[in-house]
Write a protein that holds these residues in place. Sequence first.
Motif, PDB file in Angstrom:
ATOM      1  N   ARG A   1      30.656  16.693 -15.784  1.00 15.25           N
ATOM      2  CA  ARG A   1      30.114  16.538 -17.132  1.00 15.25           C
ATOM      3  C   ARG A   1      29.883  15.068 -17.467  1.00 15.25           C
ATOM      4  NH1 ARG A   1      34.471  20.050 -20.422  1.00 15.25           N
ATOM      5  NH2 ARG A   1      35.815  18.840 -19.022  1.00 15.25           N
ATOM      6  N   ILE A   2      30.424  14.179 -16.651  1.00 18.15           N
ATOM      7  CA  ILE A   2      30.189  12.739 -16.814  1.00 18.15           C
ATOM      8  C   ILE A   2      29.072  12.337 -15.853  1.00 18.15           C
ATOM      9  CG2 ILE A   2      31.203  10.433 -16.764  1.00 18.15           C
ATOM     10  CD1 ILE A   2      33.949  11.727 -17.086  1.00 18.15           C
ATOM     11  N   GLN A   3      27.991  11.790 -16.401  1.00 15.02           N
ATOM     12  CA  GLN A   3      26.836  11.464 -15.565  1.00 15.02           C
ATOM     13  C   GLN A   3      26.776   9.993 -15.140  1.00 15.02           C
ATOM     14  OE1 GLN A   3      26.086  12.591 -18.921  1.00 15.02           O
ATOM     15  NE2 GLN A   3      26.209  14.765 -18.433  1.00 15.02           N
ATOM     16  N   SER A   4      27.560   9.130 -15.810  1.00 13.58           N
ATOM     17  CA  SER A   4      27.468   7.688 -15.553  1.00 13.58           C
ATOM     18  C   SER A   4      28.864   7.079 -15.558  1.00 13.58           C
ATOM     19  CB  SER A   4      26.614   7.012 -16.635  1.00 13.58           C
ATOM     20  OG  SER A   4      25.355   7.640 -16.768  1.00 13.58           O
ATOM     21  N   PHE A   5      29.130   6.223 -14.559  1.00 13.33           N
ATOM     22  CA  PHE A   5      30.428   5.573 -14.437  1.00 13.33           C
ATOM     23  C   PHE A   5      30.255   4.076 -14.247  1.00 13.33           C
ATOM     24  CE2 PHE A   5      31.294   9.896 -13.130  1.00 13.33           C
ATOM     25  CZ  PHE A   5      32.581  10.160 -13.589  1.00 13.33           C
ATOM     26  N   VAL A   6      30.989   3.278 -15.048  1.00 16.88           N
ATOM     27  CA  VAL A   6      31.150   1.848 -14.793  1.00 16.88           C
ATOM     28  C   VAL A   6      32.592   1.656 -14.361  1.00 16.88           C
ATOM     29  CG1 VAL A   6      31.040  -0.492 -15.704  1.00 16.88           C
ATOM     30  CG2 VAL A   6      29.429   1.243 -16.532  1.00 16.88           C
ATOM     31  N   LEU A   7      32.789   1.202 -13.129  1.00 23.78           N
ATOM     32  CA  LEU A   7      34.130   1.032 -12.566  1.00 23.78           C
ATOM     33  C   LEU A   7      34.356  -0.447 -12.268  1.00 23.78           C
ATOM     34  CD1 LEU A   7      34.162   4.125 -10.162  1.00 23.78           C
ATOM     35  CD2 LEU A   7      34.836   4.003 -12.568  1.00 23.78           C
ATOM     36  N   MET A   8      35.360  -1.020 -12.911  1.00 25.16           N
ATOM     37  CA  MET A   8      35.573  -2.458 -12.921  1.00 25.16           C
ATOM     38  C   MET A   8      36.854  -2.842 -12.175  1.00 25.16           C
ATOM     39  SD  MET A   8      34.956  -2.582 -17.045  1.00 25.16           S
ATOM     40  CE  MET A   8      35.631  -4.220 -17.245  1.00 25.16           C
TER      41      MET A   8
ATOM     42  N   SER B   1      42.277   2.158 -14.519  1.00 29.09           N
ATOM     43  CA  SER B   1      41.378   3.195 -15.045  1.00 29.09           C
ATOM     44  C   SER B   1      40.091   3.320 -14.242  1.00 29.09           C
ATOM     45  CB  SER B   1      41.073   2.926 -16.519  1.00 29.09           C
ATOM     46  OG  SER B   1      42.244   3.107 -17.303  1.00 29.09           O
ATOM     47  N   ALA B   2      39.749   2.294 -13.461  1.00 25.45           N
ATOM     48  CA  ALA B   2      38.623   2.439 -12.536  1.00 25.45           C
ATOM     49  C   ALA B   2      39.000   3.403 -11.421  1.00 25.45           C
ATOM     50  CB  ALA B   2      38.226   1.084 -11.965  1.00 25.45           C
TER      51      ALA B   2
END
Length: 317
Positions: A185-192, A172-173
């Motif tokens: 429309r998404i301003q912030s991403f945490v990618l793990m 999902s990252a």
Amino acid sequence: MKVVLVLLALACASFGQSTSFDDLAKLFQNDPTQPHDVKLSATGNRKGARMFAISFASPVSGRVPGVLIKPDRSGRFPVLLFGHWMMAGSPMRNHTEFLEEAIVYARAGAVCLLLDSPLVREGVVEDPDFTHGQEPKATLQMAREWRRALDILLHRKDVDPGRVAYVGHSFSAGVGAKLAGVEKRIQSFVLMANTYSLREFVYDENNVELKAWRNKVGEAAIQNYLRQFPWDDSLPFARRAAPSAVFLQNGRSDSDLPESIVRNSLNHFNGPRQLEFYDSGHALNSAARLDRAKWLQQRLGLKVLDLQALGSIPQLR
């Protein structure tokens, strides 16, 4: 739907000659006239949070199942999307990975959505032949389903469209990296626990296991895969992440993701970016959970967040 199918056909036909970003981005478009067919049913409450089973019509195939968790009070709240890993053998290889975490965020004042990815849904069998593209096809489908989910969520009166974040782990990252390029429309991403240039990863000369794998499957098969599924490489999307902010989290002992390759990944994102490593493997740990909580709290404007509750969530396995 006919318009989208035509666009997909044109984009796919062009891959033999060009893999421009515009060509790739067309694959992630949905038909805005397609019915959403949302089904929502209350499943219970947790202190400070209300929980619902949700499903909607996939823009690709079938229905998308998940869980919606919202504060138990009225207001206008930020949106937090959670995309799970798919670790074989894990009892939490679906949306349940982030369930307890999402409840804490809902109590703090966020509308949280957790969806099951296509490859963990009922009846899906893993294809052992990577050349068939089961995973990149699922990546494309999941990205389009998240975009459809945003269409649904941002029409709700209790959400603030100016505060939307995505948290994605492993598979999902990779999905999130694509969204960073096409979904503004998404301003912030945490990618793990991922790396974001497929070519750098596959052709890492310091990775003995990958060198052996390349020798086994052959260069022709690899090149054919890259031509067929060019969107599986996140690099074109990462280069267009701005103005969204990206926080990358990886484990130092994650044997599948060499630290040198991961560190270079950071340079591919062109917006505000941050990278942290943790004393963990692919599952990461509570330190990573607390770090992303503090980052998300600032990005989403959450006034009070129960860090103690987040720290007490059992280790992912």
